[in-house]
Design a protein around this motif. Sequence first.
Motif: not given
Length: 335
Positions: A107, A111, A114-115, A122, A124, A162, A165-166, A171, A173, A175
């Motif tokens: 994971t 991420v 993705a960043k 994304v 997750h 995950a 990172f948001y 990012t 993301v 979930t």
Amino acid sequence: MLNNKKVLVTGADGFIGSHLTEELVRRGYDVRAFVYYNSFNSWGWLDHSPSDIKSSLDVFAGDIRDPYGVKQAMKGCDAVLHLAALIAIPYSYHSPDTYVDTNVRGTLNVVQAAKELGVSKVVHTSTSEVYGTARFVPITEEHPLQGQSPYSASKIGADQIAMSFYTSFQTPVATIRPFNTYGPRQSARAVIPSIITQIASGQRQLKLGALTPTRDFNFVLDTVDGFISVMNSEQSVGEVFNIGSNFEISIGDTAALIGELMDVNVEITTDESRLRPEKSEVERLWADNSKAKEMLNWTPKYGSKEGFCKGLEQTIEWFKNPLHLAGYKAGIYNI
């Protein structure tokens, strides 16, 4: 909406991933399918997809644990639906290290890429197992997280990576937290395929684990629809969504219902090897899906007991096909 945009599905070769990949193609998306590299050049369940779907796929064989390969797979993609994971709970008891490697580091690789690549979305994949035994029902997204097995602990870690990172890097993301998904192609390590394959292969004395725990079973097509709804919602970034039927049933009652639908009388015996350690067993799962209904406009088409029976009938029909049943070892406990 991301129609006509490039979508990467990790774990596309698996049970849910293959159904999701096929549905995305049907809906007109440009799909790159990330499958687990193997020397047989197998695409897992995608090998059994209709030829028109297979011919339209962009297949990338790699390993989710490899950050370089993950980043290569994600190049040029607008959205990533991240399903690649180790999910068998019994296997996590004796091989926890590989769960951390695959679920947490895998994971992180997604991420991080993705960043760096500026991916637009994304999604997750979490699991209802992160809630542990319900402290209150139905379970909302605010329920405490309890790592009652190495598997669930690794998924809690993955969820937190995950979402970090948001919060740290913005990012995008979201979930998705599916409850117990079932349907055609599922591994016999899961209880519903285990019951069906034992009956379909002629057994009338079923070997199962604990019968009293309850589950909220979600038909695979509803889960797939949930993934696409999360991907397409602008509101979903930074959020967690339960995807469940909001219908609770015990394992014992599920086995009896399947026997009824298959028109056989079954006797259920407890196989000690299938029991989880006492404190590791998740006794109760029942989804509150109101957030997904309100924010995503997602509603299960197979909710309620009637919907569960409809989903089971479709699942039974698939497993009874001799070509499909031949791929399962009904007499062996598959962890």
